[in-house]
Enzyme design. Structure first.
Site, PDB file in Angstrom:
ATOM      1  N   ASP A  67       0.823  -1.215   0.000  1.00 50.12           N
ATOM      2  CA  ASP A  67       0.000   0.000   0.000  1.00 50.12           C
ATOM      3  C   ASP A  67       0.851   1.257   0.000  1.00 50.12           C
ATOM      4  OD1 ASP A  67      -2.358  -1.355  -0.172  1.00 50.12           O
ATOM      5  OD2 ASP A  67      -2.998  -1.019   1.895  1.00 50.12           O
ATOM      6  N   ASN A 134      -3.447  -4.265  -0.907  1.00 50.84           N
ATOM      7  CA  ASN A 134      -4.768  -4.335  -1.534  1.00 50.84           C
ATOM      8  C   ASN A 134      -5.134  -3.024  -2.220  1.00 50.84           C
ATOM      9  OD1 ASN A 134      -4.859  -3.461   1.299  1.00 50.84           O
ATOM     10  ND2 ASN A 134      -7.040  -3.186   0.968  1.00 50.84           N
ATOM     11  N   HIS A 135      -4.566  -1.901  -1.779  1.00 51.73           N
ATOM     12  CA  HIS A 135      -4.904  -0.622  -2.400  1.00 51.73           C
ATOM     13  C   HIS A 135      -4.141  -0.411  -3.706  1.00 51.73           C
ATOM     14  CE1 HIS A 135      -7.542   1.580   0.466  1.00 51.73           C
ATOM     15  NE2 HIS A 135      -7.090   0.652   1.289  1.00 51.73           N
ATOM     16  N   HIS A 249      -0.804  -4.047   6.128  1.00 48.44           N
ATOM     17  CA  HIS A 249      -2.263  -4.023   5.984  1.00 48.44           C
ATOM     18  C   HIS A 249      -2.972  -3.612   7.270  1.00 48.44           C
ATOM     19  CE1 HIS A 249      -6.111  -4.696   4.149  1.00 48.44           C
ATOM     20  NE2 HIS A 249      -6.444  -5.617   5.016  1.00 48.44           N
TER      21      HIS A 249
END
Length: 658
Positions: A67, A134-135, A249
């Site tokens: 991220d 995930n971003h 995360h």
């Protein structure tokens, strides 16, 4: 292998065998809160501080836990600003004093395959190694922004997984003097999928066998906290040969490493949390840190470094029925509003000074959030009065106050969906707090709803809907629902392909119900794999877009017709295969160290060690990529010996490295 979190002789890191690594994660460059423009630069302010800390501490490299960006497709100005900062702090003539021993083609996402500080056309002073989160996850049809930074020569991107049906993780082997470290990367993939792969022993870690002493580090970007069943990676179920697990995360900062016991083995988890707050919640309100990891031989030391440029954030939760019962305020909306105003002014604002560091770049306007839990609607009040009062004193004046209704005694899992289905589904959204990932509650609610209601899905599957929801929210895959819809409609029509049936409405409904029952009876894992493979396959989804399902079903006069469905073939990401080895011209290394061919040992995700010593050879493609040095020097060659994938016990001849 011995490890230590206290080592005074490594504080300065001046020894030629001592690694100094700056750890940081979840920088979320480009994050913007739509409620205020005052803190849109916060992520870059802190990221610049991180780069300055790396330079000040003279680190060997920066290790990021995912991220780096807040979006998988960030605006151009965000990418531009990131590149400018990296060029300012990471380029220079400072020598790189450690060697990269792994074949870059087997571990890095770059072309030509090489670590960036060995590029003769770029002077790298501080290398950056990162996985994706995930971003900034590159969804099936997008080139990751990290790939752009790789092509610019500014970062080294590892942990990208080409095959999500079986994961084989090759480590980055680095050597400095007599010290070796092995860095394994697991970039973000869906937690349920990864959890299933771990349980099925389909996550394989390749270990250097001919290195006697090595510190093993796992960089992972997944849920650690348990939200739902199989919705996280248990922190005590990882293979025991790791010394350090660097966990991204999770945004809550835990300053000191945590000792985790895994049967006979122990390892430490470093959970730094994010370097910028992307939500106003209790976990984000803790003091944020990065860390300096120092490694020499088989000992290591971790020193948390408090970030000085973080915007102050204060979070409080007030239970309104309790303050009324304690007679702290009048039970009217006006009385409650007056109490909350006094609490903000005289309790919360005085605490802001504890977060002020004196750094010239630290934002002074705090983020303040008061969550008010009420039992009756009469306990709510208009928040505009407080918004106007604090509009010039806080960074988020429009959402200082959030109301949450007291949860019912029964939790979601014990609710009766048959009574009021709409209210039950609405509760999935309502009961989830803003500091949690709302998709988990929604997915569980959708599944529970269709399990218990009479309104069954006939064409779409719950698994397909939930996977599309997960892709849409986490990877911004806006076409996921359309692809699932087209795929499953086509799948249903294919069921009737070549069949001659009497298509009056009743018969047709019965056939659809029978087909749905057949699908439900099948293995859910197979259904999930099919859905994920389709969503991962760009070509298959493009064909679905082009396919026009124009078959007409005529129910008049009990006409017998034949339904012909368009056919599509989804190859899946796993069927494409890996990249073949490429012929490469020799490159010049600028004298930064010789390559060593490595033997490796195969270790699965199973933490418990077995007694078996059966062995088999690792695939030749992996052998070639892993053992081939990126810069050929001399005639050094060695063979690769693997252990069977179901075996997690280290061989006695490599016990010196354990």
């Amino acid at each position: 292998m011995s490890s230590s979190t206290q080592s005074t002789d490594m504080e300065n890191g001046s020894d030629e065998s001592t690694f100094k690594i700056l750890l940081a994660t979840d920088c979320h460059l480009g994050y913007e809160d739509s409620t205020s423009k005052s803190h849109r630069k916060d992520s870059f302010t802190t990221f610049e501080e991180i780069l300055q800390l790396a330079s000040k501490n003279n680190v060997d490299f920066i290790l990021l836990g995912g991220d780096l960006f807040h979006d998988c497709k960030p605006p151009q100005n965000v990418i531009l600003q990131c590149i400018k900062m990296m060029k300012e702090y990471c380029l220079g003539s400072r020598p790189i004093n450690f060697q990269f021993l792994t074949d870059p083609e087997s571990v890095l996402s770059s072309y030509p395959p090489r670590v960036n500080y060995e590029d003769p056309d770029i002077n790298i002073a501080i290398p950056i190694f990162t996985i994706h989160g995930n971003h900034d996850n590159p969804s099936f049809e997008y080139t990751s922004t990290l790939d752009i930074l790789v092509a610019s020569g500014l970062i080294n991107y590892f942990g990208k997984l080409p095959d999500l049906n079986k994961i084989t993780i090759v480590p980055i082997i680095l050597k400095k003097g007599n010290t070796h470290i092995a860095i394994y990367g697991i970039s973000y993939i869906g937690e349920q999928r990864l959890s299933r792969l771990f349980n099925q022993e389909r996550v394989v870690f390749l270990r250097p066998k001919n290195i006697k002493n090595c510190i093993n580090i796992l960089v992972i970007h997944q849920n650690r906290a348990k939200h739902t069943r199989n919705g996280n990676i248990p922190d005590d179920k990882l293979p025991g040969f790791f010394d350090i697990v660097f966990w991204g995360h999770e945004h809550e900062c835990i300053a000191e490493p945590e000792l985790i016991s895994n049967g006979e083995d122990e390892y430490h988890i470093i959970q730094q949390g994010s370097s910028v707050a992307t939500s106003i919640c209790e976990g984000e309100a803790k003091i944020k840190h990065v860390g300096l990891l120092t490694i020499k031989g088989t000992s290591w030391n971790y020193k948390p470094i408090k970030l000085q440029t973080i915007r102050p954030l204060l979070y409080e939760s007030i239970y309104i029925p309790e303050i009324i019962n304690q007679e702290y305020c009048e039970p009217s909306p006006e009385g409650i509003c007056e109490y909350v105003d006094d609490y903000i002014e005289n309790t919360m604002f005085p605490q802001v000074k504890n977060y002020i560091t004196g750094h010239p770049e630290q934002p002074q306007e705090p983020l303040i959030r008061v969550k008010l839990v009420y039992a009756e609607d009469s306990q709510k009040f208009d928040t505009m009065q407080l918004t106007r009062k604090y509009c010039d004193r806080v960074a988020n004046p429009k959402d200082i106050i959030v109301f949450r209704k007291k949860k019912p005694t029964d939790n979601l899992n014990r609710m009766n969906f048959d009574g009021d289905a709409a209210a039950a589904l609405a509760e999935c959204f309502r009961q989830n707090e803003p500091d949690q990932d709302w998709t988990y509650a929604v997915q569980n609610g959708i599944q529970k709803f269709f399990e218990t209601t009479d309104n069954k899905l006939r064409v779409l599957s719950v698994l397909g809907m939930n996977e599309a929801l997960d892709r849409c929210i986490k990877t911004m895959d806006d076409d996921a629902f359309a692809s699932i819809l087209q795929h499953q409609i086509g799948k249903t029509i294919n069921y009737f392909k070549g069949r001659t049936i009497q298509l009056n409405p009743e018969v047709y409904r019965e056939e659809i119900i029978a087909y749905q029952r057949q699908r439900t009876a099948d293995n859910a894992d197979d259904e999930m794999r099919e859905v994920q493979t389709m969503l991962d396959d760009r070509d298959a989804r493009e064909k679905l877009k082009e396919t026009q399902i124009s078959n007409q079903i005529d129910y008049d006069n009990d006409e017998v017709i034949e339904v012909i469905a368009p056919t599509t073939k989804a190859r899946g990401r796993g069927s494409r295969g890996g990249r073949g080895s490429r012929a490469r011209k020799p490159t010049t290394s600028r004298g930064r160290g010789e390559k060593n061919a490595l033997d490796i040992t195969t270790i699965t995700s199973t933490p418990k060690k077995a007694a078996s010593t059966s062995s088999t050879k690792v695939t030749k493609a992996v052998q070639d990529r892993f053992t081939q040095p990126s810069i050929k020097r001399g005639n050094t060659r060695s063979s690769l010996i693997g252990i069977h994938a179901s075996q997690s016990q280290r061989l006695s001849d490599s016990s010196d490295s354990d």
